[in-house]
Each structure stands twice: as C-alpha cells, then as structure tokens.
Design a protein around this motif. Sequence first.
Motif, PDB file in Angstrom:
ATOM      1  N   ASN A 127      20.037  51.413   9.378  1.00  0.00           N
ATOM      2  CA  ASN A 127      19.366  52.093  10.458  1.00  0.00           C
ATOM      3  C   ASN A 127      17.851  52.209  10.205  1.00  0.00           C
ATOM      4  OD1 ASN A 127      18.818  53.910  12.458  1.00  0.00           O
ATOM      5  ND2 ASN A 127      20.124  55.429  11.967  1.00  0.00           N
ATOM      6  N   GLY A 152      16.155  53.794  12.126  1.00  0.00           N
ATOM      7  CA  GLY A 152      15.914  54.828  12.885  1.00  0.00           C
ATOM      8  C   GLY A 152      15.932  56.265  12.376  1.00  0.00           C
ATOM      9  N   ALA A 158      18.812  60.059  13.260  1.00  0.00           N
ATOM     10  CA  ALA A 158      20.039  59.948  13.723  1.00  0.00           C
ATOM     11  C   ALA A 158      20.385  59.623  14.884  1.00  0.00           C
ATOM     12  CB  ALA A 158      20.281  61.626  13.804  1.00  0.00           C
ATOM     13  N   GLY A 176      20.482  56.513  15.563  1.00  0.00           N
ATOM     14  CA  GLY A 176      19.339  55.331  15.761  1.00  0.00           C
ATOM     15  C   GLY A 176      18.146  55.769  16.606  1.00  0.00           C
ATOM     16  N   ILE A 177      17.975  56.991  16.814  1.00  0.00           N
ATOM     17  CA  ILE A 177      16.699  57.097  17.527  1.00  0.00           C
ATOM     18  C   ILE A 177      15.402  56.669  16.980  1.00  0.00           C
ATOM     19  CG2 ILE A 177      17.673  59.016  18.902  1.00  0.00           C
ATOM     20  CD1 ILE A 177      16.305  60.877  17.072  1.00  0.00           C
ATOM     21  N   VAL A 237       6.953  62.870   9.292  1.00  0.00           N
ATOM     22  CA  VAL A 237       7.895  63.899   9.375  1.00  0.00           C
ATOM     23  C   VAL A 237       8.619  64.327   7.960  1.00  0.00           C
ATOM     24  CG1 VAL A 237      10.178  64.658  10.612  1.00  0.00           C
ATOM     25  CG2 VAL A 237       8.349  63.253  11.732  1.00  0.00           C
ATOM     26  N   THR A 238       8.977  63.483   7.055  1.00  0.00           N
ATOM     27  CA  THR A 238       9.570  63.820   6.069  1.00  0.00           C
ATOM     28  C   THR A 238       8.839  64.559   5.093  1.00  0.00           C
ATOM     29  OG1 THR A 238      11.183  61.882   6.213  1.00  0.00           O
ATOM     30  CG2 THR A 238      11.011  62.905   3.990  1.00  0.00           C
ATOM     31  N   SER A 248      16.556  64.868   2.425  1.00  0.00           N
ATOM     32  CA  SER A 248      15.340  64.261   3.064  1.00  0.00           C
ATOM     33  C   SER A 248      14.762  63.248   2.092  1.00  0.00           C
ATOM     34  CB  SER A 248      14.251  65.370   3.338  1.00  0.00           C
ATOM     35  OG  SER A 248      14.595  66.218   3.936  1.00  0.00           O
ATOM     36  N   ASN A 286      16.773  59.685   1.981  1.00  0.00           N
ATOM     37  CA  ASN A 286      16.683  58.772   2.977  1.00  0.00           C
ATOM     38  C   ASN A 286      15.014  58.283   2.892  1.00  0.00           C
ATOM     39  OD1 ASN A 286      18.998  58.693   4.217  1.00  0.00           O
ATOM     40  ND2 ASN A 286      18.848  60.482   5.421  1.00  0.00           N
ATOM     41  N   VAL A 321      17.487  52.488   6.515  1.00  0.00           N
ATOM     42  CA  VAL A 321      18.371  53.592   5.735  1.00  0.00           C
ATOM     43  C   VAL A 321      19.896  52.767   5.398  1.00  0.00           C
ATOM     44  CG1 VAL A 321      19.508  55.883   5.531  1.00  0.00           C
ATOM     45  CG2 VAL A 321      17.304  55.610   6.415  1.00  0.00           C
ATOM     46  N   ASP A 346      23.776  53.316   5.561  1.00  0.00           N
ATOM     47  CA  ASP A 346      24.685  53.978   5.844  1.00  0.00           C
ATOM     48  C   ASP A 346      26.127  53.490   5.446  1.00  0.00           C
ATOM     49  OD1 ASP A 346      22.541  54.782   8.454  1.00  0.00           O
ATOM     50  OD2 ASP A 346      22.929  56.235   7.103  1.00  0.00           O
ATOM     51  N   PHE A 395      32.174  58.669  15.467  1.00  0.00           N
ATOM     52  CA  PHE A 395      30.848  59.253  14.954  1.00  0.00           C
ATOM     53  C   PHE A 395      29.818  58.476  14.379  1.00  0.00           C
ATOM     54  CE2 PHE A 395      28.886  63.307  14.590  1.00  0.00           C
ATOM     55  CZ  PHE A 395      27.797  63.214  13.386  1.00  0.00           C
ATOM     56  N   ILE A 405      27.672  55.884  12.004  1.00  0.00           N
ATOM     57  CA  ILE A 405      27.880  55.598  10.489  1.00  0.00           C
ATOM     58  C   ILE A 405      26.598  56.556   9.753  1.00  0.00           C
ATOM     59  CG2 ILE A 405      28.236  54.060   8.728  1.00  0.00           C
ATOM     60  CD1 ILE A 405      28.985  52.306  10.908  1.00  0.00           C
ATOM     61  N   ASN A 451      25.284  58.572   5.704  1.00  0.00           N
ATOM     62  CA  ASN A 451      25.306  58.541   4.257  1.00  0.00           C
ATOM     63  C   ASN A 451      25.523  59.803   3.450  1.00  0.00           C
ATOM     64  OD1 ASN A 451      22.712  59.420   3.966  1.00  0.00           O
ATOM     65  ND2 ASN A 451      22.057  57.510   4.689  1.00  0.00           N
ATOM     66  N   LEU A 467      22.034  66.887   4.567  1.00  0.00           N
ATOM     67  CA  LEU A 467      21.199  67.525   5.202  1.00  0.00           C
ATOM     68  C   LEU A 467      21.884  68.291   6.416  1.00  0.00           C
ATOM     69  CD1 LEU A 467      19.042  64.334   5.807  1.00  0.00           C
ATOM     70  CD2 LEU A 467      18.144  66.569   5.355  1.00  0.00           C
ATOM     71  N   THR A 468      23.117  67.797   6.924  1.00  0.00           N
ATOM     72  CA  THR A 468      23.967  68.348   7.691  1.00  0.00           C
ATOM     73  C   THR A 468      24.497  69.487   7.143  1.00  0.00           C
ATOM     74  OG1 THR A 468      24.396  66.483   8.849  1.00  0.00           O
ATOM     75  CG2 THR A 468      25.715  68.066   9.587  1.00  0.00           C
TER      76      THR A 468
HETATM   77  C1  LIG Z   1      21.078  63.984   9.223  1.00  0.00           C
HETATM   78  C2  LIG Z   1      19.652  64.092   9.832  1.00  0.00           C
HETATM   79  C3  LIG Z   1      19.414  62.593  10.037  1.00  0.00           C
HETATM   80  C4  LIG Z   1      18.330  61.852   8.929  1.00  0.00           C
HETATM   81  O1  LIG Z   1      17.371  62.813   8.784  1.00  0.00           O
HETATM   82  C5  LIG Z   1      16.638  62.394   7.938  1.00  0.00           C
HETATM   83  O2  LIG Z   1      16.299  61.560   7.190  1.00  0.00           O
HETATM   84  C6  LIG Z   1      15.267  63.608   8.070  1.00  0.00           C
HETATM   85  C7  LIG Z   1      15.046  64.035   6.689  1.00  0.00           C
HETATM   86  C8  LIG Z   1      13.949  62.719   8.466  1.00  0.00           C
HETATM   87  C9  LIG Z   1      14.077  62.469   9.858  1.00  0.00           C
HETATM   88  C10 LIG Z   1      12.900  61.355   9.927  1.00  0.00           C
HETATM   89  C11 LIG Z   1      13.725  63.485  10.598  1.00  0.00           C
HETATM   90  C12 LIG Z   1      15.118  64.219  11.308  1.00  0.00           C
HETATM   91  C13 LIG Z   1      15.287  64.267  12.785  1.00  0.00           C
HETATM   92  C14 LIG Z   1      16.146  65.033  13.097  1.00  0.00           C
HETATM   93  C15 LIG Z   1      17.411  64.383  13.607  1.00  0.00           C
HETATM   94  O3  LIG Z   1      17.508  63.165  13.563  1.00  0.00           O
HETATM   95  C16 LIG Z   1      18.531  65.432  14.083  1.00  0.00           C
HETATM   96  C17 LIG Z   1      19.766  65.471  13.360  1.00  0.00           C
HETATM   97  C18 LIG Z   1      20.668  66.538  13.623  1.00  0.00           C
HETATM   98  C19 LIG Z   1      21.867  66.354  12.732  1.00  0.00           C
HETATM   99  C20 LIG Z   1      22.428  67.471  12.356  1.00  0.00           C
HETATM  100  C21 LIG Z   1      21.888  68.467  11.349  1.00  0.00           C
HETATM  101  C22 LIG Z   1      22.710  65.394  13.343  1.00  0.00           C
HETATM  102  C23 LIG Z   1      23.434  64.564  12.437  1.00  0.00           C
HETATM  103  C24 LIG Z   1      23.889  62.957  12.851  1.00  0.00           C
HETATM  104  C25 LIG Z   1      24.222  62.145  11.888  1.00  0.00           C
HETATM  105  C26 LIG Z   1      24.324  62.579  10.221  1.00  0.00           C
HETATM  106  O4  LIG Z   1      25.933  62.793  10.248  1.00  0.00           O
HETATM  107  C27 LIG Z   1      26.364  63.474   8.915  1.00  0.00           C
HETATM  108  C28 LIG Z   1      24.262  60.659  12.123  1.00  0.00           C
HETATM  109  C29 LIG Z   1      23.364  60.019  11.061  1.00  0.00           C
HETATM  110  C30 LIG Z   1      23.526  58.429  11.258  1.00  0.00           C
HETATM  111  O5  LIG Z   1      22.945  58.527  12.780  1.00  0.00           O
HETATM  112  C31 LIG Z   1      22.496  57.749  10.600  1.00  0.00           C
HETATM  113  O6  LIG Z   1      22.450  56.265  10.826  1.00  0.00           O
HETATM  114  C32 LIG Z   1      21.134  58.205  10.166  1.00  0.00           C
HETATM  115  C33 LIG Z   1      20.554  57.563   8.936  1.00  0.00           C
HETATM  116  O7  LIG Z   1      21.096  57.624   7.817  1.00  0.00           O
HETATM  117  C34 LIG Z   1      19.014  58.376   8.739  1.00  0.00           C
HETATM  118  N1  LIG Z   1      19.145  59.722   8.754  1.00  0.00           N
HETATM  119  C35 LIG Z   1      18.340  60.709   9.225  1.00  0.00           C
HETATM  120  O8  LIG Z   1      17.107  60.379   9.951  1.00  0.00           O
END
Ligand SMILES: CCC[C@@H]1OC(=O)[C@@H](C)C[C@H](C)CCCCC(=O)CCC[C@@H](CC)/C=C/C=C(\COC)CC[C@@H](O)[C@@H](O)C[C@H](O)CNC1=O
Length: 159
Positions: free
Chosen positions: A52, A54, A56, A58-59, A70-71, A103, A106, A116, A118, A129, A131, A133, A139-140
């Motif tokens: 990924n 992006g 969460a 994939g945004i 941001v990190t 944080s 990733n 990243v 996953d 849901f 995928i 890691n 984080l969640t």
């Molecule tokens: C968990 C935060 C995402 C994580 O943020 C990080 O790294 C932080 C430290 C830095 C980012 C640059 C900024 C965060 C933006 C906030 C955000 O995005 C809102 C999220 C809400 C959250 C509820 C708390 C949902 C949860 C989703 C998911 C997690 O499910 C367990 C799906 C993960 C999959 O889409 C996977 O592909 C994601 C990939 O691994 C990259 N991960 C990131 O960007």
Amino acid sequence: MRKGYNIPIWSTFIVLLIVFDQLTKFMIVKSLEVGESVKVISNVIYITSHRNQGAAWGILQGKMWLFYIVTVVVLVILFMFFKNEGYGQPVMQLGLSLLIAGSIGNFIDRLFRGEVVDFIDTYIFGYNFPIFNVADAALTIGVIVLIIVILFEGKEEKA
Ligand SMILES: CCC[C@@H]1OC(=O)[C@@H](C)C[C@H](C)CCCCC(=O)CCC[C@@H](CC)/C=C/C=C(\COC)CC[C@@H](O)[C@@H](O)C[C@H](O)CNC1=O
C-alpha cells in the motif's frame, strides 16, 4: 510502579513491537509473491501479501512526503502527550506506546520500501476488511485504548 513514566518498560515495549512488525513484514516479502494468499481460517483470516503506497483504505496513494510530515508531527505530539499527560497513567502510557510503535513501524516501510507491506487479510461479518499489518493493529488498538482512557477520565472528573 504506579508513579512515574516507566520509561525503561515502554522503551523496551516499543522496540520489541517495532522489531516484531518489521520481522513479520520481512518474512512476508521473503516468502510470498505480492497477491499470493495463504488460508489460515477459511472465510475468516488469510495471509495475503499486499503493498500500500497510501494510508488506511489506500487513500492518498504515493503521497510519501505527506506521510513523512504527518508521521513526524504525530510522533512529536505523541511524545509531548506522553511527557505532559502520561505521568502516573500506565494505561495512557500503553496507548501512546502502541501509537508510537505503530507509527514508526509504517514509517520505516515508507522510508526504505516506498510503500507499506500488509498481510493480515480478514473477513469481518463477511466484509473483506482492508489488508493490514502489525503496525496498523498497534495503531488501531492504541486509538481504542486512548479513547477508553479519555472517556473513563471524563467520568472520573464528573463523579
Ligand atoms: C491504522 C492507521 C493507518 C496507518 O496509519 C499510519 O501509518 C499513520 C501513523 C500515519 C498516516 C500517514 C496517517 C494516518 C491517517 C489516519 C488514517 O488513515 C485513519 C485510520 C483510522 C484507523 C482507525 C484507527 C482505521 C484503520 C484502518 C486499517 C487498519 O486496520 C487495522 C486499514 C489499514 C490498511 O488500509 C493498510 O493497508 C494501511 C497501511 O498499512 C498503511 N497504514 C497507515 O497508513
């Protein structure tokens, strides 16, 4: 144990969590092709190698500089929060440590891989849901722990 910041405990916890996150990602990269999936529990959990670029869901694909900024901002806020609000609050220290470890986990991927890794592929009530890691899970869970602490603290003040 109640008093203070328990820095040695939380530093060890954070380092071990980051090592575990990076180890699992390393094993996935080494043993599975991207897209390859291994069933763990049918229709519930699979190990699927995924990347990924992006955040969460994939945004913001490819916006690495934004993610670096941001990190770093998130980490500064978390450390300040730990110092200012964390004293004698072990549960809050746990939540913040989970967020710090996730944080950084990733961040390492974004810095050295440009994406990243996953692999935890789950179906929750039939919904596939995104995928994720170990770092995402940390984080969640960290977000959930802090919400509980803040809600609970709010109740205490009212009481
Ligand atoms: C968990 C935060 C995402 C994580 O943020 C990080 O790294 C932080 C430290 C830095 C980012 C640059 C900024 C965060 C933006 C906030 C955000 O995005 C809102 C999220 C809400 C959250 C509820 C708390 C949902 C949860 C989703 C998911 C997690 O499910 C367990 C799906 C993960 C999959 O889409 C996977 O592909 C994601 C990939 O691994 C990259 N991960 C990131 O960007």
